[in-house]
Motif scaffolding. Sequence first.
Motif, PDB file in Angstrom:
ATOM      1  N   CYS A  63      -0.641   0.951  12.864  1.00  0.00           N
ATOM      2  CA  CYS A  63      -1.097  -0.327  12.315  1.00  0.00           C
ATOM      3  C   CYS A  63      -2.607  -0.329  12.022  1.00  0.00           C
ATOM      4  N   ASP A  64      -3.246   0.812  12.129  1.00  0.00           N
ATOM      5  CA  ASP A  64      -4.678   0.903  11.841  1.00  0.00           C
ATOM      6  C   ASP A  64      -4.957   0.302  10.456  1.00  0.00           C
ATOM      7  N   LYS A  65      -6.018  -0.489  10.397  1.00  0.00           N
ATOM      8  CA  LYS A  65      -6.267  -1.201   9.124  1.00  0.00           C
ATOM      9  C   LYS A  65      -6.552  -0.250   7.954  1.00  0.00           C
ATOM     10  N   ARG A  66      -6.951   0.992   8.286  1.00  0.00           N
ATOM     11  CA  ARG A  66      -7.196   1.946   7.196  1.00  0.00           C
ATOM     12  C   ARG A  66      -5.909   2.370   6.493  1.00  0.00           C
ATOM     13  N   ASN A  67      -4.765   2.160   7.172  1.00  0.00           N
ATOM     14  CA  ASN A  67      -3.477   2.418   6.497  1.00  0.00           C
ATOM     15  C   ASN A  67      -3.119   1.274   5.553  1.00  0.00           C
ATOM     16  N   THR A  77       3.871  -2.633   3.638  1.00  0.00           N
ATOM     17  CA  THR A  77       3.771  -4.037   3.226  1.00  0.00           C
ATOM     18  C   THR A  77       2.354  -4.560   3.517  1.00  0.00           C
ATOM     19  N   ALA A  78       2.112  -5.823   3.251  1.00  0.00           N
ATOM     20  CA  ALA A  78       0.753  -6.382   3.361  1.00  0.00           C
ATOM     21  C   ALA A  78       0.177  -6.211   4.764  1.00  0.00           C
ATOM     22  N   THR A  79       1.026  -6.414   5.769  1.00  0.00           N
ATOM     23  CA  THR A  79       0.565  -6.262   7.155  1.00  0.00           C
ATOM     24  C   THR A  79       1.574  -5.414   7.928  1.00  0.00           C
ATOM     25  N   CYS A  80       1.161  -4.987   9.102  1.00  0.00           N
ATOM     26  CA  CYS A  80       1.997  -4.102   9.916  1.00  0.00           C
ATOM     27  C   CYS A  80       3.004  -4.929  10.737  1.00  0.00           C
ATOM     28  N   TYR A  98       0.831  -1.213   0.000  1.00  0.00           N
ATOM     29  CA  TYR A  98       0.000   0.000   0.000  1.00  0.00           C
ATOM     30  C   TYR A  98       0.858   1.252   0.000  1.00  0.00           C
ATOM     31  N   ILE A  99       0.668   2.060  -1.010  1.00  0.00           N
ATOM     32  CA  ILE A  99       1.376   3.341  -1.058  1.00  0.00           C
ATOM     33  C   ILE A  99       0.467   4.404  -0.439  1.00  0.00           C
ATOM     34  N   ASN A 100       0.924   4.988   0.628  1.00  0.00           N
ATOM     35  CA  ASN A 100       0.214   6.125   1.223  1.00  0.00           C
ATOM     36  C   ASN A 100       1.154   6.833   2.200  1.00  0.00           C
ATOM     37  N   SER A 101       0.678   7.934   2.739  1.00  0.00           N
ATOM     38  CA  SER A 101       1.548   8.771   3.564  1.00  0.00           C
ATOM     39  C   SER A 101       1.847   8.145   4.926  1.00  0.00           C
ATOM     40  N   GLN A 102       3.106   8.234   5.321  1.00  0.00           N
ATOM     41  CA  GLN A 102       3.492   7.816   6.674  1.00  0.00           C
ATOM     42  C   GLN A 102       3.285   8.961   7.656  1.00  0.00           C
ATOM     43  N   VAL A 103       3.584  10.152   7.206  1.00  0.00           N
ATOM     44  CA  VAL A 103       3.514  11.327   8.086  1.00  0.00           C
ATOM     45  C   VAL A 103       2.070  11.754   8.338  1.00  0.00           C
ATOM     46  N   TYR A 104       1.262  11.747   7.276  1.00  0.00           N
ATOM     47  CA  TYR A 104      -0.120  12.232   7.387  1.00  0.00           C
ATOM     48  C   TYR A 104      -1.149  11.104   7.483  1.00  0.00           C
ATOM     49  N   GLY A 105      -0.675   9.858   7.494  1.00  0.00           N
ATOM     50  CA  GLY A 105      -1.586   8.724   7.643  1.00  0.00           C
ATOM     51  C   GLY A 105      -2.001   8.568   9.100  1.00  0.00           C
ATOM     52  N   ILE A 106      -2.876   7.635   9.359  1.00  0.00           N
ATOM     53  CA  ILE A 106      -3.343   7.431  10.750  1.00  0.00           C
ATOM     54  C   ILE A 106      -2.157   7.003  11.620  1.00  0.00           C
ATOM     55  N   GLY A 107      -1.978   7.701  12.741  1.00  0.00           N
ATOM     56  CA  GLY A 107      -0.858   7.396  13.629  1.00  0.00           C
ATOM     57  C   GLY A 107       0.434   8.087  13.227  1.00  0.00           C
ATOM     58  N   GLY A 108       0.408   8.746  12.083  1.00  0.00           N
ATOM     59  CA  GLY A 108       1.599   9.465  11.609  1.00  0.00           C
ATOM     60  C   GLY A 108       1.833  10.732  12.416  1.00  0.00           C
ATOM     61  N   GLN A 157      -5.051  -0.426   3.232  1.00  0.00           N
ATOM     62  CA  GLN A 157      -6.105  -0.695   2.257  1.00  0.00           C
ATOM     63  C   GLN A 157      -5.943   0.211   1.035  1.00  0.00           C
ATOM     64  N   TYR A 158      -6.566  -0.220  -0.054  1.00  0.00           N
ATOM     65  CA  TYR A 158      -6.583   0.607  -1.262  1.00  0.00           C
ATOM     66  C   TYR A 158      -7.613   1.714  -1.055  1.00  0.00           C
ATOM     67  N   PRO A 159      -7.584   2.790  -1.787  1.00  0.00           N
ATOM     68  CA  PRO A 159      -6.690   3.069  -2.909  1.00  0.00           C
ATOM     69  C   PRO A 159      -5.314   3.570  -2.451  1.00  0.00           C
ATOM     70  N   TRP A 160      -4.371   3.446  -3.363  1.00  0.00           N
ATOM     71  CA  TRP A 160      -3.056   4.025  -3.137  1.00  0.00           C
ATOM     72  C   TRP A 160      -3.148   5.543  -3.254  1.00  0.00           C
ATOM     73  N   HIS A 161      -2.240   6.196  -2.503  1.00  0.00           N
ATOM     74  CA  HIS A 161      -2.127   7.656  -2.635  1.00  0.00           C
ATOM     75  C   HIS A 161      -0.659   8.016  -2.818  1.00  0.00           C
ATOM     76  N   ASP A 162      -0.394   8.734  -3.871  1.00  0.00           N
ATOM     77  CA  ASP A 162       0.967   9.209  -4.151  1.00  0.00           C
ATOM     78  C   ASP A 162       1.443  10.094  -2.993  1.00  0.00           C
ATOM     79  N   ASN A 163       2.693   9.950  -2.572  1.00  0.00           N
ATOM     80  CA  ASN A 163       3.214  10.882  -1.559  1.00  0.00           C
ATOM     81  C   ASN A 163       4.548  11.501  -1.962  1.00  0.00           C
ATOM     82  N   TYR A 164       4.902  11.362  -3.240  1.00  0.00           N
ATOM     83  CA  TYR A 164       6.053  12.087  -3.786  1.00  0.00           C
ATOM     84  C   TYR A 164       5.706  13.580  -3.759  1.00  0.00           C
TER      85      TYR A 164
END
Lengths: 234, 172
Positions: free
Chosen positions: A84-88, A121-124, A65-75, A90-97
């Motif tokens: 490790c929230d399951k919402r981190n 990765t697939a799991t936390c 899963y591509i998504n933000s580490q800083v702005y994701g849940i728990g970031g 799941q799809y869809p992917w979000h670009d963070n470049y």
Amino acid sequence: MRYILLVGFILFFTSCSQKRVEKLRGFSYTPAGKLVPAKSGKGRVGDTYIYAPGIRFPIEEAPAYINSQVYGIGGYLGEKGSLCDKRNYQYPWHDNYCEKRGWKMPLCSGGKGHQGDDIRTATCEKKKYHAVAVEDGRIVSIGKYTVSLRGKSGRTYRYLHLDPKTLQVRRGQKVRRGQRIGLVSNYMGKTPTSIHLHFDMKQTIKIGNKSKVMFVPPYTSLVDAYKRLLRGNP
Amino acid sequence: MRYIYIFVFSFSILSAGGGILDIDWSSVAPKSIQQKPSAPYPKVLTEGIKDVHLPVYLSRQFAYDKNMSVVADKDFYTITIDLDEAVVTFSGDRTYQESVSPKNPEFQKIAKATPPVEYNSAEGIMSAMFNRHGANYSINIECEDPKKDKRCQKIDFISSLYHSLTIVGGRP
């Protein structure tokens, strides 16, 4: 005529079955440059160019899963909760470049931003999932928490936060596309980060008679590589 | 307007397909390549860079370090030195992977804004990037404790490495 129809039918069937595989696995992604959440900065919207065509996806197995580490849940700047929230996961992917950072990045709006894409990765779980070489090449350097692969294309790919004790490569080693490099972790020396692979791509762009080395957007190349991985043809 | 630039850039201006950058050997001070070192460089260095076709830069204080590791071919090199709780790399590269028209406004702006040496700190790694003789070079320092180690926090250390660069090899 019969053969043309047959080839056409085969191509149509193959294309449909590939789409079905993607659909089956539920993969979806937001467009390159669309950063989520919006407060995480301005991405490179509209740049759909695939800078590294044909690369292998840098994690051996789907899902990832591509998504933000800083702005994701728990970031650090994200919604309160567990990394490790399951919402981190799941799809869809979000670009963070180009996500907000104080780092110089000429291809980002305002000349600053994140140099690559963060991939969960697939799991936390750390030290479970293999990062692999995206193309044939050589391991040119191994730092404290970075492995750099120079591909035959001349592009340099950096893998950050692999567990150093699990590295399966050494400096100068030639590697084949898909070869295991190490296990994805949260390693960043004495200051651990979240469990993810930071992946970026550095290449030289010739501008007239000048040239400049830049971190180029990896997202479109990763989407393309991931689709191939899902189809079983990485 | 920015989006229009990016749109145009994405579909027509960037040209895939790389090549080799020309090295301006006349800009390399003759002294630098003729001057013999005070003592022979270690074999790991001389053997490692013997086929490199661009000037090879390394900071003076590391030129005799026998524990360095060298990865190179004719068009690039990376020299790694392990320090106490840090790793420093020196790289040079004369390849390019894409080309873009110098008239492209976005890249014109980028090229103009590029200083002779560009220091940056990202992902806890301190770097210095510069272009000399037509090739691209970089120095990177990665620390075991990137948030506390001054070598990865301030530019003083990397700047001192940059200012002590010397040519240790490479040939036309």
